[in-house]
Write an enzyme that holds these catalytic residues in place. Structure first.
Site, PDB file in Angstrom:
ATOM      1  N   GLY A  11       8.572 -37.370 -16.449  1.00  9.16           N
ATOM      2  CA  GLY A  11       7.597 -36.446 -16.682  1.00  9.16           C
ATOM      3  C   GLY A  11       6.193 -36.752 -15.971  1.00  9.16           C
ATOM      4  O   GLY A  11       5.966 -37.858 -15.314  1.00  9.16           O
ATOM      5  N   HIS A  12       5.150 -35.911 -16.156  1.00  6.65           N
ATOM      6  CA  HIS A  12       3.999 -35.956 -15.299  1.00  6.65           C
ATOM      7  C   HIS A  12       3.304 -37.275 -15.834  1.00  6.65           C
ATOM      8  O   HIS A  12       3.117 -37.402 -17.014  1.00  6.65           O
ATOM      9  CB  HIS A  12       3.257 -34.583 -15.542  1.00  6.65           C
ATOM     10  CG  HIS A  12       3.250 -34.210 -16.950  1.00  6.65           C
ATOM     11  ND1 HIS A  12       2.319 -34.597 -17.912  1.00  6.65           N
ATOM     12  CD2 HIS A  12       4.075 -33.507 -17.722  1.00  6.65           C
ATOM     13  CE1 HIS A  12       2.525 -33.904 -19.048  1.00  6.65           C
ATOM     14  NE2 HIS A  12       3.603 -33.302 -18.851  1.00  6.65           N
TER      15      HIS A  12
END
Lengths: 349, 349, 349
Positions: B246-247
Site C-alpha cells: 500500500g501507499h
C-alpha cells in the site's frame, strides 16, 4: 423458439429424452436466473433455496428436478417445465443454445510480431500486437487475443485460447483445449532465493510449467516454474482468478480451485479435489484425491483422500464447524471457567 | 562434464575448495530434485526429510551436508558426492552451471514506441510493442520484454529486467539490478479516498515509489504510490507473486515476502524480515528487523525485532502453536466446562 | 504561494471561509505528511496519534482540527495554521492545488488498432498499441493508456480512464468518470463449471458486467460476468488492488473495498459498505447498507445493515474482539479446566 422445440434440442444435448409439461408451448427467447426471469425466459430451480420463487416468477418455462410438488406448482402457475436430474447442468446446456461466445475469425493480425523461428499451426487467430518469440510452437485453431506475449520455446496446444494480455513464459507447455484468461502468467520464475550472509542468492529457475489438456487458468493467476523439473496441472483442472501455484506443484485432474487461493512450493494435490477461495497450502503439503478444502483454510500437513478440512490451521470440517461455533462463545466460556475457579478456591494469577 | 570438473567449478563458485568423493567420476549432464533424479544427474540432500532417498535415488552424484552417515550411504550406493555446509546454496550454484536463462540480444524493436523526450541507455534490449513515455530514463543494459508500459518520468536503473506486460507508473524510481515480473504494476495510485457526505473525495496521489537496487517484484504484484512522499522497498528485498504494498509503506532490505501478502498504508517493515504467504498487515503497523510472520497472519499492532508471530490477529508464534492446537479441542473443552458447571450446581442459561 | 493566498484557495475549495492563523505568512511550496514535513511545506494533524509531532515538525504550516491546545502549540512553534472540521479532506484539497496528475493530450496514437465498427467519442486520448474491437463504444474525453484491450461490444463512458494493460471484456458497460487501473480485467468469464461424471461441463457466461458512473477498479482486480444477467457495481464505489468480484454480484454505491478481498458468486452488498483487505464473502451472502467488514473476515451468512463483523467465520465485531483476545489465552484456559477436572475427580480420557 417454441418450448417444445427447445425440449427436443435439450434432450439431444442431454443425451436422453426429457420429460416435459409443454402447457401452452410458449415462445422462449432467453435464459435467466430465477430472480431475474421475465416472460419469454427459461429459468431453473436447482434446490430448495429458490423453490419459493416458482409461485412468483414471471418466467415462461422452468427446468425442474423430479419433484412432484414443484412441478404441480409450476403447472398451476401456467408455466411450461422440463424435468432434469441435474437442473443446473441442463440450464448450462440451454445457455449454449441461446448464446454464442465471441470468437475471432482465424487470421493473423498484421501488427502481431511473430519470430521467424516460431511455428504456427493452421486456422489460428492471432490478434493485434501479439508477440510470439523464437522456438514457440502454436497448434491448430488456437485463438490468441491481442497483446499476449509468448516467450521462446513455449508450446500452445490445439484449440487453446489465450486471452488478452496474458503471458506464456519460456518453455511452458500449454496443452490442447486450454483457456488462459486475461492477465494470467504461466511459467514465470519460481520464488527461489537462498539466504546468504550478504542477502539472497538467486536460484535460477531452469524448469518449466506443464498444463495438460483442458486446463483453465483464471484472470491474473500465476503459475510458477521450478528450479529443476516441472510444475504440472493435470487434465481438465480449472483455476479461478488470481490463483497462485508455486514452483514444483503437481495438481491432479478435474480439480476446481476458487479465486485467490495460493500454493507454496512442491505441493501435491490429487484428482477431483475441490478448493475454496483464499485457501493457502504450505510447502510440500499433500492433498489426497477427492479432498475438499473450505475457503480461507490454511493447510500445512497432509489432507487425506476424500476428507474435508477447514480453518487455519486446517482441521477436519466437522471439528471446524463445532470449534468455530464455540469461538463466538469464548468470552462466555472464559467467564464461566473463572467463576468455577473462584468457587473452588483455586489460586488466580 | 565429468564430476571432478564440476567440483572444481563449484569450488570456484563457492569460494573455497570443496571436499568430494569422486568415485567413478561419472559424467554429469543435468541437475535434478532428489525425487526426480536420474542417471547422469546431480542432486542434493539438505535435511533429514529427504535423506532416505539416498538409498533409492538413481542420481549419479549428490551434494551432501557434512554428515558421515549420509556420505557413507552415498559411497555405498556407488554415487559420487561433494560436501557443502549449505547444500541448497551449492545446488543453486550448480544450476547456474547447467542453465542459461533466456535473455534477449540488446536491440530496440522497431515496433517499440519511445517518446523522443525519454532517455535510453547503452546496450538495452527493448522488445516489441514496448511503450516508453516522455521524461522516462532507462539505464544501461536494461532488458524490457514485450508490451511493457513505462509512464512519464519513471526511472529504470542499470541491468534491470522488466518482464512482459508489466507497468511502471509515472515518477517511479526502479533501481539497478531489479527484476519486475510479468504483469506487476509499480507506482500505481494509492487507495486514497476521503469520506464526504456525497460519497468519496479522491485524494490525488502525488508521491512516487522507490525500489532500491536488487529488488524483485513478483508477477501481478502491485506497489502503490502515496498521496505525498514515497513508498520505498530497500535493497535486495524480494517479493513473490500477487503481493500488494500500500501507499507510503517503507520496507527494509533483504526481506522476503511470499505470495498474496498485502500491506495497507504506511506500514514500516525492518531489514531481513521474512513474511509468509497471504499475510495481511494493517495501516501503520511496524515490524522490527529480523521478525518472522507466518503465512495467513493478520498483523495489527507492532511486531518486535527478531520475534515470530502467527495467526489472525497475530500473536507470538509459540502461543499460536498452543492455541491453535487447543482450537481443535474446543468442543471437548466446552463440553467439559458445561459438565463441571452442572456438577457444581452453577446456574446455566 | 503565500500561506494567506493558500487559505483563500482552500476556502474556495472547501466551500466556506476557513479560520486561520497566518503568523509570518510563510511561502508554501509543497504538501507533506507530518513525519516527513520540511520548511516550506504544509502538513496536517487529523487525530491524536500524530499530535505530538506539532512540537517537533519543521513544517511551515499545518491544517488542524478545532482543538485550542493544538492550535496554541502550533502558534507557539511559530507555525501558520488553518482550521478544518475534517483536516484530511482539506489536505486532499491542498494536494490538488500543488499537483496535477499526468493526463495525456487528446489524440489517437497511430499504432492503436481500432476496428472500423467501433465508435469513438470526441477529445479522446488513445495510447500506443491500444486495441478496440468491433461494436465497442468509447465516450467523449475518455483516456485510454497504452496496451489496453477493449473487446467487442464493450461500452466506456465519458471521461473514464483506462490505465495501461487493463482489459475490458465483451459487452461490459463501464460508466462515466470511472478509473480502471493497470492490469485490471473487467467482464471476464465467471467461474462456471458444472460437475459431470467425466469432469466439468463449462457453463457459458452469456451475461455482462456493469460499472456505474464514478466506479474505480484497482490494479489487477478482476470483475467477472455471470452465466446470465449481470454483475453490477453501483455509483462511486471504489475497489482497491487485486479485488475479485465473482459472477452475478451486486454491489451498492459509495462502498470502499480494500485490497485482495474476494467475493464468490451472487453476493449482494448494500450501499456505503466498508470492506477491509483480504476479506472473503461466500456465495449468495447478503451484506446490508452501511455494514463494516474487518480485514481478513470470512463472511458466509448475512450481515445486517449498519453492523460490524470480523473474523473467519465472521461474528459481530465486539464478540470478535473478546474472543480473539481469549484465543491467545486458550492454553491457560485449557490448563485451568484440566486442573478443575482433576480436583473434582471427573474422569479424564
Amino acid at each position: 423458439m417454441k418450448f417444445s422445440e427447445l425440449v427436443e434440442k435439450l434432450s439431444l444435448a442431454y443425451g436422453q429424452p426429457l420429460f416435459a409439461e409443454t402447457g401452452t408451448d410458449p415462445e422462449i427467447t432467453a435464459v435467466a436466473a430465477i430472480d431475474q426471469a421475465f416472460p419469454g425466459s427459461l429459468s431453473y430451480i436447482d434446490g430448495g433455496k429458490f423453490a419459493s420463487r416458482i409461485k412468483t416468477t414471471t418466467a415462461s418455462a422452468l427446468i425442474l428436478p423430479k419433484d412432484p410438488d414443484w412441478q404441480a406448482q409450476a403447472t398451476a402457475q401456467g408455466m411450461a417445465w422440463v424435468e432434469a436430474p441435474y437442473p443446473r447442468l441442463l440450464f448450462a446446456q440451454a445457455i449454449a443454445l441461446f448464446y454464442q461466445p465471441y470468437k475471432p475469425t482465424p487470421a493473423i493480425h498484421p501488427t502481431a510480431v511473430i519470430d521467424p523461428a516460431a511455428e504456427i499451426g493452421q486456422d489460428v487467430a492471432i490478434g493485434a500486437h501479439v508477440v510470439i518469440q523464437a522456438g514457440a510452437k502454436i497448434g491448430n485453431q488456437v485463438c490468441i487475443h491481442p497483446n499476449v506475449v509468448v516467450y521462446p520455446e513455449a508450446l500452445v496446444g490445439d484449440r487453446t485460447t489465450l486471452h488478452a494480455n496474458c503471458v506464456i513464459h519460456e518453455r511452458a507447455r500449454v496443452g490442447a483445449d486450454c483457456v488462459i484468461h486475461a492477465g494470467a502468467v504461466v511459467g514465470s520464475e519460481g520464488f527461489g532465493f537462498v539466504p546468504i550472509p550478504t542477502g539472497w542468492y538467486k536460484m535460477e529457475q531452469s524448469g518449466y510449467v506443464v498444463l495438460e489438456d483442458g486446463v483453465e487458468i483464471g484472470c491474473n493467476s500465476t503459475i510458477d516454474r521450478p528450479a529443476v523439473g516441472e510444475t504440472r496441472i493435470a487434465r481438465n483442472t480449472k483455476l479461478d482468478n488470481m490463483v497462485h501455484i508455486g514452483h514444483g506443484c503437481e495438481i491432479g485432474q478435474d480439480c476446481a480451485i476458487a479465486a485467490q487461493t495460493g500454493m507454496a512450493g512442491g505441493v501435491k494435490v490429487g484428482n477431483r479435489v475441490l478448493i475454496g477461495g483464499q485457501v493457502g497450502i504450505a510447502n510440500q503439503a499433500v492433498v489426497g484425491d477427492g479432498a475438499q478444502i473450505a475457503a480461507q483454510a490454511g493447510v500445512h500437513g497432509d489432507v487425506k483422500p476424500g476428507t474435508g478440512v477447514a480453518g487455519s490451521p486446517a482441521v477436519a470440517h466437522p471439528i471446524y464447524l463445532k470449534s468455530s461455533a464455540i469461538y463466538a462463545r469464548l468470552p462466555e466460556l472464559y467467564h464461566l471457567v473463572k467463576q468455577i475457579q473462584k468457587q473452588l478456591g483455586l489460586p488466580t494469577n
